[in-house]
Design an enzyme around this catalytic site. Sequence first.
Site, PDB file in Angstrom:
ATOM      1  CG  HIS A  42      -1.865   1.097   1.314  1.00  0.00           C
ATOM      2  ND1 HIS A  42      -1.799   2.048   2.311  1.00  0.00           N
ATOM      3  CD2 HIS A  42      -2.925   1.426   0.545  1.00  0.00           C
ATOM      4  CE1 HIS A  42      -2.785   2.912   2.152  1.00  0.00           C
ATOM      5  NE2 HIS A  42      -3.489   2.561   1.086  1.00  0.00           N
ATOM      6  CD  GLU A  62      -2.556   1.617  -3.390  1.00  0.00           C
ATOM      7  OE1 GLU A  62      -3.736   1.964  -3.429  1.00  0.00           O
ATOM      8  OE2 GLU A  62      -1.786   1.938  -2.467  1.00  0.00           O
ATOM      9  CG  ASP A 101      -3.135   5.898  -4.203  1.00  0.00           C
ATOM     10  OD1 ASP A 101      -3.737   4.881  -4.570  1.00  0.00           O
ATOM     11  OD2 ASP A 101      -2.905   6.173  -3.010  1.00  0.00           O
ATOM     12  CG  HIS A 136      -3.491   8.980  -0.587  1.00  0.00           C
ATOM     13  ND1 HIS A 136      -4.191   7.874  -0.998  1.00  0.00           N
ATOM     14  CD2 HIS A 136      -4.233   9.549   0.380  1.00  0.00           C
ATOM     15  CE1 HIS A 136      -5.301   7.770  -0.302  1.00  0.00           C
ATOM     16  NE2 HIS A 136      -5.368   8.776   0.541  1.00  0.00           N
TER      17      HIS A 136
END
Length: 337
Positions: free
Chosen positions: A28, A55, A57, A70
Amino acid sequence: MALAVAPGTALAQKAGMTAPTRPLIIAHRGASGERPEHTIASYTRAIEQGADVIEPDLVPTKDDVLVARHENEISETTDVAQHPEFAGRRTTKTIDGQSLTGWFVEDFTLAELKTLRAKERLPQLRPGNTAWDGKEAIPTFAEVIALAKQHHVGIYPETKHPTYFRSIGHPTDTLLVAQLRAAGWDSPAAPVFIQSFEVDNLKRLATMTKIRLIQLVAAKGAPADGAAPSYAAMVTPEGLRAVARYAYGLGPEKAMLWSGATATPLVHDSHAAGLKVHPWTYRAENVFLDPRFRRGDQPATHGDLVGEIRAALGQGIDGFFTDFPAIGAEARARETK
């Protein structure tokens, strides 16, 4: 040239392409429990610790380059406030109904963003991560793809605020699909999952690419695009069957797996609808843990993250997001022996 991913290979197993497979460890924002999030250092640390998938974003710059942040407001994750040349860029915007004041990625060119440096977003909880403040640039999506290919791991991009960006002339879905195609990825066998909290952009993506799509849902609220009355309505058996018509899997907030110490039917119902289940986000600090797994009363103290992840694995989840991939790997190894 397309990256060849044959069924049965290590990369195929990492990307969830073969059956049976171990649950995926999804890093994450990288190993964000140990490095400032969404930096090459964080992603690299996650890969070293055994993550199957990293991951990023994604938000677009003024010149339509996707970068890993993010949020598009970057005062908490970069040193932009210390750059007097950008003081005039501070502004207030309404994003998905919320008024925010700060500096926004879409107001900067990539060249300008590259003059900034990342910093730890949660210094009170993760003071050790501040040792890396000022050392890392904001990575582009292309740089994240290159890192993943170099180390043969998958990627799990999230399009942030797609309706908002589409409304201001930055169609992130189109940019994402084009970049994935350029990387050779446009099939269900690609080591890629695309995720979103919104619905209509995932349905649109389903017409643009064959890459696997993940519908994110939260314990409260509703999709920002208004495509469903609530996330709660989306996780009823009927709602899950509707999601399965366009998505490969469900990404629920981890609290949705439990009612106290009792498992909810969410994992069972999702599987019955044909959906994989990848809950988010497993973090080691007490403040983020289910009360059953906290140790002591200090918010920043690490509790029993292994125990919390193992409890979810016991429900049959197919993968999980974690800020601590090494702990995730330990939990998976202990649960799948």
